[in-house]
Design a protein around this motif. Structure first.
Motif, PDB file in Angstrom:
ATOM      1  N   ALA A   1      44.182  54.146  41.386  1.00 13.57           N
ATOM      2  CA  ALA A   1      43.321  53.347  42.259  1.00 13.57           C
ATOM      3  C   ALA A   1      44.144  52.646  43.338  1.00 13.57           C
ATOM      4  O   ALA A   1      43.706  52.522  44.492  1.00 13.57           O
ATOM      5  CB  ALA A   1      42.544  52.323  41.434  1.00 13.57           C
ATOM      6  N   THR A   2      45.334  52.187  42.985  1.00  9.97           N
ATOM      7  CA  THR A   2      46.194  51.519  43.968  1.00  9.97           C
ATOM      8  C   THR A   2      46.568  52.476  45.092  1.00  9.97           C
ATOM      9  O   THR A   2      46.499  52.120  46.281  1.00  9.97           O
ATOM     10  CB  THR A   2      47.461  50.978  43.288  1.00  9.97           C
ATOM     11  OG1 THR A   2      47.094  50.003  42.301  1.00  9.97           O
ATOM     12  CG2 THR A   2      48.392  50.334  44.304  1.00  9.97           C
ATOM     13  N   VAL A   3      46.958  53.698  44.749  1.00  8.62           N
ATOM     14  CA  VAL A   3      47.327  54.673  45.778  1.00  8.62           C
ATOM     15  C   VAL A   3      46.103  55.070  46.600  1.00  8.62           C
ATOM     16  O   VAL A   3      46.206  55.288  47.820  1.00  8.62           O
ATOM     17  CB  VAL A   3      48.003  55.906  45.152  1.00  8.62           C
ATOM     18  CG1 VAL A   3      48.282  56.968  46.217  1.00  8.62           C
ATOM     19  CG2 VAL A   3      49.306  55.502  44.475  1.00  8.62           C
ATOM     20  N   ASP A   4      44.946  55.146  45.972  1.00  2.00           N
ATOM     21  CA  ASP A   4      43.747  55.487  46.732  1.00  2.00           C
ATOM     22  C   ASP A   4      43.423  54.396  47.749  1.00  2.00           C
ATOM     23  O   ASP A   4      43.031  54.685  48.883  1.00  2.00           O
ATOM     24  CB  ASP A   4      42.563  55.702  45.794  1.00  2.00           C
ATOM     25  CG  ASP A   4      41.443  56.480  46.459  1.00  2.00           C
ATOM     26  OD1 ASP A   4      41.739  57.516  47.096  1.00  2.00           O
ATOM     27  OD2 ASP A   4      40.268  56.063  46.362  1.00  2.00           O
ATOM     28  N   VAL A   5      43.610  53.144  47.361  1.00  2.00           N
ATOM     29  CA  VAL A   5      43.397  52.038  48.293  1.00  2.00           C
ATOM     30  C   VAL A   5      44.421  52.097  49.429  1.00  2.00           C
ATOM     31  O   VAL A   5      44.070  51.973  50.617  1.00  2.00           O
ATOM     32  CB  VAL A   5      43.489  50.689  47.551  1.00  2.00           C
ATOM     33  CG1 VAL A   5      43.557  49.530  48.549  1.00  2.00           C
ATOM     34  CG2 VAL A   5      42.293  50.512  46.625  1.00  2.00           C
TER      35      VAL A   5
ATOM     36  N   ARG B   1      36.976  44.929  34.681  1.00  2.00           N
ATOM     37  CA  ARG B   1      37.260  46.333  34.970  1.00  2.00           C
ATOM     38  C   ARG B   1      38.609  46.478  35.651  1.00  2.00           C
ATOM     39  O   ARG B   1      39.188  45.507  36.156  1.00  2.00           O
ATOM     40  CB  ARG B   1      36.164  46.943  35.840  1.00  2.00           C
ATOM     41  CG  ARG B   1      36.081  46.403  37.254  1.00  2.00           C
ATOM     42  CD  ARG B   1      34.919  47.041  38.002  1.00  2.00           C
ATOM     43  NE  ARG B   1      34.838  46.603  39.398  1.00  2.00           N
ATOM     44  CZ  ARG B   1      33.906  47.017  40.246  1.00  2.00           C
ATOM     45  NH1 ARG B   1      32.970  47.865  39.837  1.00  2.00           N
ATOM     46  NH2 ARG B   1      33.889  46.588  41.494  1.00  2.00           N
ATOM     47  N   ILE B   2      39.117  47.710  35.674  1.00  2.00           N
ATOM     48  CA  ILE B   2      40.404  48.008  36.287  1.00  2.00           C
ATOM     49  C   ILE B   2      40.398  47.556  37.745  1.00  2.00           C
ATOM     50  O   ILE B   2      39.446  47.804  38.492  1.00  2.00           O
ATOM     51  CB  ILE B   2      40.693  49.527  36.199  1.00  2.00           C
ATOM     52  CG1 ILE B   2      40.909  49.964  34.743  1.00  2.00           C
ATOM     53  CG2 ILE B   2      41.889  49.905  37.073  1.00  2.00           C
ATOM     54  CD1 ILE B   2      42.179  49.468  34.114  1.00  2.00           C
ATOM     55  N   GLN B   3      41.482  46.923  38.144  1.00  2.00           N
ATOM     56  CA  GLN B   3      41.659  46.502  39.533  1.00  2.00           C
ATOM     57  C   GLN B   3      42.967  47.076  40.082  1.00  2.00           C
ATOM     58  O   GLN B   3      43.952  47.163  39.353  1.00  2.00           O
ATOM     59  CB  GLN B   3      41.670  44.978  39.627  1.00  2.00           C
ATOM     60  CG  GLN B   3      40.357  44.319  39.259  1.00  2.00           C
ATOM     61  CD  GLN B   3      39.233  44.663  40.224  1.00  2.00           C
ATOM     62  OE1 GLN B   3      39.480  45.093  41.367  1.00  2.00           O
ATOM     63  NE2 GLN B   3      38.005  44.514  39.761  1.00  2.00           N
ATOM     64  N   PRO B   4      42.980  47.494  41.351  1.00  2.00           N
ATOM     65  CA  PRO B   4      41.836  47.467  42.258  1.00  2.00           C
ATOM     66  C   PRO B   4      40.820  48.550  41.895  1.00  2.00           C
ATOM     67  O   PRO B   4      41.196  49.586  41.329  1.00  2.00           O
ATOM     68  CB  PRO B   4      42.465  47.754  43.619  1.00  2.00           C
ATOM     69  CG  PRO B   4      43.653  48.606  43.306  1.00  2.00           C
ATOM     70  CD  PRO B   4      44.189  48.068  42.008  1.00  2.00           C
ATOM     71  N   HIS B   5      39.565  48.288  42.205  1.00  4.20           N
ATOM     72  CA  HIS B   5      38.544  49.320  42.028  1.00  4.20           C
ATOM     73  C   HIS B   5      38.370  50.046  43.346  1.00  4.20           C
ATOM     74  O   HIS B   5      38.201  49.418  44.397  1.00  4.20           O
ATOM     75  CB  HIS B   5      37.223  48.694  41.610  1.00  4.20           C
ATOM     76  CG  HIS B   5      36.114  49.690  41.484  1.00  4.20           C
ATOM     77  ND1 HIS B   5      36.159  50.729  40.577  1.00  4.20           N
ATOM     78  CD2 HIS B   5      34.950  49.830  42.169  1.00  4.20           C
ATOM     79  CE1 HIS B   5      35.059  51.458  40.686  1.00  4.20           C
ATOM     80  NE2 HIS B   5      34.319  50.934  41.654  1.00  4.20           N
TER      81      HIS B   5
END
Length: 339
Positions: free
Chosen positions: A96-100, A167-171
């Motif tokens: 999720a971090t890389v997607d952000v 929930r997992i962050q970042p979403h």
């Protein structure tokens, strides 16, 4: 009937990110430069293999984080992360971090099964839980749930000055729809379809009902779509090793053909108790490769591909191969480079 006239919509490439143990920076930097080149040439996606205890990229997510800051358009993928090495909670955070960081360009390819040479590494990988670890599809479902935003904690709110999320962050909304499953057999292809994933095929399959690679690959794609909620609209990508020689030097052509010849014997018959079958590497002019692909049953079923770069070539070889793929082979197959 297969639509052999279907234009190629998405063109990607895959690298193992080979490096020298004495100078790992050079190999990792070469991989990042190749991804940058891919974007400049208009490729739609760049994918990294995952190699543990070898001289290839062991942390594709970390390398793609770096690539996200050196590119702006090209999609970035993992092909594939073997989940037997991973904690689905922590992996979901990293993905999720890389997607952000990439502004929604990540494609997360995963697979299941016991880690390679598990008996040799289990004392270090899972010192307390090795015998009880579940290396099946449940690990994928946990990753999906985490990326979807399902609750992973019963506590949420503020504690002192710190705020906690359930929930997992970042979403990163949408990432869960860009999870791909690497399938080598019929059961895996069906499972991927039933669970609404995207399908990554590669140059390695299990010969369960046939001894012809192209027909086997096609059967996996067909079964995947038969079981997928989206049917024929479900995304499936073909993976093969193609080596165009249009602008290669005579020395490069000789070396490329020797490489393919050294690997050809394994493509003639299924290997081992699991009947593993490898696809032949396709070496030749872009026109010759295009003709071979149009006649390939697996290629006829897809409109996106991820061509694998040979593992042991030099940086200049990859530049030549990718340039020929993007400027000659891709257009012959109806592909148009990204802006």
């Amino acid at each position: 009937m297969p639509d052999t006239a279907r234009p190629l919509a998405k063109l990607g490439f895959l690298s193992i990110g080979l490096f020298d143990e004495a100078d790992p920076f050079a190999g990792h930097e070469s991989t990042l430069q190749i991804i940058e080149l891919g974007e400049q040439l208009g490729f739609d996606s760049a994918w990294l293999r995952d190699r543990h205890l070898q001289y290839g990229i062991s942390s594709p997510v970390a390398v793609l984080a770096a690539a996200s800051q050196r590119t702006t358009r090209i999609e970035l993928g993992t092909a594939v992360i073997p989940l037997g090495f991973e904690n689905p909670f922590r992996l979901a955070e990293d993905l999720a971090t890389v997607d952000v960081l990439s502004r929604g360009r990540l494609n997360a390819g995963v697979s299941v099964g016991p880690p390679t040479h598990f008996d040799d590494i289990k004392a270090h990988l899972y010192p307390d839980t090795a015998e009880g670890e579940n290396f099946g599809h449940d690990r994928v479902l946990r990753v999906l749930a985490n990326l979807r935003g399902d609750a992973v904690s019963t506590f949420a709110g503020t504690e002192g000055i710190e705020a906690y999320s359930p929930r997992i962050q970042p979403h990163s909304p949408g990432l869960v729809n860009r999870v791909w499953y690497g399938a080598a057999g019929l059961a895996s292809a069906a499972w991927a379809g039933e669970n609404g994933l995207n399908l990554l095929t590669s140059s390695v399959v299990r010969a369960e009902e046939d001894d012809d690679f192209a027909r086997i690959q096609r059967s996996h794609i067909d079964l995947f779509r038969q079981t997928h909620p989206l049917g024929q609209a479900a995304r499936a990508s073909q993976g093969l090793v193609v080596i165009p020689t249009d602008t290669a030097t005579p020395e490069q052509v000789t070396r490329y053909r020797a490489y393919a010849e050294s690997r050809f014997a394994r493509t003639q018959t299924p290997q081992g108790p699991q009947r593993i079958l490898f696809a032949p590497d396709i070496v030749g002019s872009s026109a010759e490769i295009a003709d071979a692909l149009r006649a390939h049953a697996g290629f006829q079923a897809v409109d996106e591909v991820v061509f694998a770069l040979p593992f042991s070539f030099e940086h200049a070889d990859y530049v030549q191969i990718l340039t020929d793929v993007a400027t000659v082979l891709g257009p012959l197959l109806g592909w148009k480079p990204g802006a």
